[in-house]
Enzyme design. Structure first.
Site, PDB file in Angstrom:
ATOM      1  N   LYS A 165       0.833  -1.192   0.000  1.00 18.81           N
ATOM      2  CA  LYS A 165       0.000   0.000   0.000  1.00 18.81           C
ATOM      3  C   LYS A 165       0.873   1.249   0.000  1.00 18.81           C
ATOM      4  O   LYS A 165       0.404   2.347  -0.274  1.00 18.81           O
ATOM      5  CB  LYS A 165      -0.864   0.047   1.281  1.00 18.81           C
ATOM      6  CG  LYS A 165      -1.742  -1.147   1.483  1.00 18.81           C
ATOM      7  CD  LYS A 165      -2.345  -1.063   2.911  1.00 18.81           C
ATOM      8  CE  LYS A 165      -2.838  -2.422   3.328  1.00 18.81           C
ATOM      9  NZ  LYS A 165      -3.210  -2.452   4.757  1.00 18.81           N
ATOM     10  N   GLY A 166       2.158   1.065   0.315  1.00 19.13           N
ATOM     11  CA  GLY A 166       3.044   2.200   0.556  1.00 19.13           C
ATOM     12  C   GLY A 166       3.161   3.191  -0.581  1.00 19.13           C
ATOM     13  O   GLY A 166       3.417   4.374  -0.362  1.00 19.13           O
ATOM     14  N   GLU A 190       7.349   2.268  -6.514  1.00 14.49           N
ATOM     15  CA  GLU A 190       7.543   1.833  -5.126  1.00 14.49           C
ATOM     16  C   GLU A 190       7.735   3.022  -4.193  1.00 14.49           C
ATOM     17  O   GLU A 190       8.158   4.090  -4.616  1.00 14.49           O
ATOM     18  CB  GLU A 190       8.785   0.924  -5.035  1.00 14.49           C
ATOM     19  CG  GLU A 190       8.490  -0.527  -4.720  1.00 14.49           C
ATOM     20  CD  GLU A 190       7.945  -0.796  -3.313  1.00 14.49           C
ATOM     21  OE1 GLU A 190       7.194   0.026  -2.748  1.00 14.49           O
ATOM     22  OE2 GLU A 190       8.282  -1.854  -2.775  1.00 14.49           O
ATOM     23  N   ASP A 191       7.435   2.792  -2.937  1.00 11.26           N
ATOM     24  CA  ASP A 191       7.631   3.860  -1.952  1.00 11.26           C
ATOM     25  C   ASP A 191       9.100   3.987  -1.568  1.00 11.26           C
ATOM     26  O   ASP A 191       9.655   5.069  -1.526  1.00 11.26           O
ATOM     27  CB  ASP A 191       6.761   3.639  -0.702  1.00 11.26           C
ATOM     28  CG  ASP A 191       6.893   2.238  -0.096  1.00 11.26           C
ATOM     29  OD1 ASP A 191       7.628   1.391  -0.657  1.00 11.26           O
ATOM     30  OD2 ASP A 191       6.269   1.985   0.951  1.00 11.26           O
ATOM     31  N   ASP A 222      14.773  -0.507  -0.056  1.00 13.41           N
ATOM     32  CA  ASP A 222      15.523  -0.681   1.189  1.00 13.41           C
ATOM     33  C   ASP A 222      16.522  -1.822   0.987  1.00 13.41           C
ATOM     34  O   ASP A 222      17.551  -1.631   0.352  1.00 13.41           O
ATOM     35  CB  ASP A 222      14.498  -0.945   2.296  1.00 13.41           C
ATOM     36  CG  ASP A 222      15.085  -0.991   3.691  1.00 13.41           C
ATOM     37  OD1 ASP A 222      16.007  -0.230   3.977  1.00 13.41           O
ATOM     38  OD2 ASP A 222      14.602  -1.795   4.513  1.00 13.41           O
ATOM     39  N   LYS A 237      17.136   3.943   0.074  1.00 14.55           N
ATOM     40  CA  LYS A 237      17.942   3.839   1.296  1.00 14.55           C
ATOM     41  C   LYS A 237      19.121   2.928   0.968  1.00 14.55           C
ATOM     42  O   LYS A 237      19.140   1.753   1.346  1.00 14.55           O
ATOM     43  CB  LYS A 237      17.074   3.220   2.392  1.00 14.55           C
ATOM     44  CG  LYS A 237      17.306   3.728   3.789  1.00 14.55           C
ATOM     45  CD  LYS A 237      16.580   2.850   4.796  1.00 14.55           C
ATOM     46  CE  LYS A 237      15.322   3.459   5.354  1.00 14.55           C
ATOM     47  NZ  LYS A 237      14.703   2.597   6.391  1.00 14.55           N
ATOM     48  N   PHE A 259      14.166   4.895  10.146  1.00 16.41           N
ATOM     49  CA  PHE A 259      12.839   4.445   9.745  1.00 16.41           C
ATOM     50  C   PHE A 259      11.957   5.662   9.487  1.00 16.41           C
ATOM     51  O   PHE A 259      11.751   6.495  10.365  1.00 16.41           O
ATOM     52  CB  PHE A 259      12.210   3.527  10.793  1.00 16.41           C
ATOM     53  CG  PHE A 259      11.127   2.687  10.196  1.00 16.41           C
ATOM     54  CD1 PHE A 259      11.436   1.551   9.451  1.00 16.41           C
ATOM     55  CD2 PHE A 259       9.792   3.050  10.332  1.00 16.41           C
ATOM     56  CE1 PHE A 259      10.438   0.791   8.844  1.00 16.41           C
ATOM     57  CE2 PHE A 259       8.790   2.296   9.736  1.00 16.41           C
ATOM     58  CZ  PHE A 259       9.110   1.165   9.002  1.00 16.41           C
ATOM     59  N   ASP A 293       4.323   3.501   6.120  1.00 17.76           N
ATOM     60  CA  ASP A 293       3.719   3.238   7.423  1.00 17.76           C
ATOM     61  C   ASP A 293       4.691   2.653   8.427  1.00 17.76           C
ATOM     62  O   ASP A 293       5.764   2.146   8.082  1.00 17.76           O
ATOM     63  CB  ASP A 293       2.573   2.225   7.269  1.00 17.76           C
ATOM     64  CG  ASP A 293       3.108   0.801   7.048  1.00 17.76           C
ATOM     65  OD1 ASP A 293       3.959   0.613   6.156  1.00 17.76           O
ATOM     66  OD2 ASP A 293       2.692  -0.117   7.790  1.00 17.76           O
ATOM     67  N   ARG A 323       0.493   6.620   7.354  1.00 15.10           N
ATOM     68  CA  ARG A 323       0.488   6.711   5.883  1.00 15.10           C
ATOM     69  C   ARG A 323      -0.103   8.031   5.414  1.00 15.10           C
ATOM     70  O   ARG A 323       0.241   8.544   4.359  1.00 15.10           O
ATOM     71  CB  ARG A 323      -0.345   5.573   5.273  1.00 15.10           C
ATOM     72  CG  ARG A 323       0.238   4.178   5.461  1.00 15.10           C
ATOM     73  CD  ARG A 323      -0.486   3.200   4.540  1.00 15.10           C
ATOM     74  NE  ARG A 323      -0.290   1.810   4.897  1.00 15.10           N
ATOM     75  CZ  ARG A 323       0.743   1.064   4.526  1.00 15.10           C
ATOM     76  NH1 ARG A 323       1.705   1.589   3.783  1.00 15.10           N
ATOM     77  NH2 ARG A 323       0.834  -0.197   4.876  1.00 15.10           N
TER      78      ARG A 323
END
Ligand code: IMP
Ligand code: MG
Length: 180
Positions: free
Chosen positions: A43-44, A99-100, A103, A131, A152, A159, A165
């Protein structure tokens, strides 16, 4: 209040809007005459997707996938599970995965292979945040709006345990929130 859990604002609403607008213009040029399909990873990426697609001025279709690799923690489990697959056929399409955050890279390297196997013509990655310090697999975003430190972060779709969010900016979460 949600804001009380934020240590500092990393990327403001204005900076986000500006970067996403520029990215949309770049993608519109790069994909001119192609068969662009944006694939948002739920959902990001929904907030980024909603803004990015409106900054793209060429014809594009959209689809959504839902995967899980995190549970509600802050570290990847390394296992990617498809919860919702694509609805559309991919044959001949130029896929841009939206994508959000990139990582460890586990999620996107899995998704890239999955989408390749479905017969996409090309696959690229557009991530809002990168990141790089945390990368575990050799994967690079084709488009990235911001590099972020190894903290983070939440907001603008991202989220922690399904919260934050809806913050309009990207902020660093106070460690006490996930350490308690
Ligand atoms: P990767 O497979 O380790 O690259 O993880 C990618 C996913 O982990 C992202 O789509 C996010 O859902 C989540 N994630 C990684 N870092 C953060 C963060 O700092 N805040 C919120 N979610 C994160
Ligand atoms: Mg995600």
């Amino acid at each position: 209040m949600m804001q009380d859990d934020i240590q500092s604002v990393l990327i403001s609403q204005e900076e986000l809007a500006d970067a996403v607008q520029k990215l949309g213009e770049r993608i519109s040029k790069d994909y001119e005459g192609k068969n662009l399909m944006l694939v948002s990873v739920l959902k990001g990426s929904v907030v980024f997707m909603a803004d990015l697609m409106r900054a793209i001025t060429i014809p594009a279709s959209i689809d959504f996938m839902s995967v899980s690799s995190y549970g509600s923690g802050v570290k990847t489990s390394g296992v990617v599970r498809i919860i919702k697959d694509l609805d559309e056929e991919l044959n001949g399409r130029d896929i841009l995965i939206v994508e959000d955050i990139l990582d460890s890279g586990m999620t996107l390297s899995y998704l890239k292979e999955h989408i390749q196997a479905k017969g996409a013509h090309s696959i690229r990655i557009a991530t809002l945040l990168d990141k790089p310090e945390r990368r575990k697999v050799d994967i690079h975003p084709d488009y990235s709006c911001f590099s972020v430190p190894d903290e983070f972060v939440v907001g603008y779709g991202l989220d922690y345990a399904e919260r934050y969010r809806n913050l309009p900016y990207v902020g660093i979460l106070k460690p006490r929130v996930y350490e308690k």
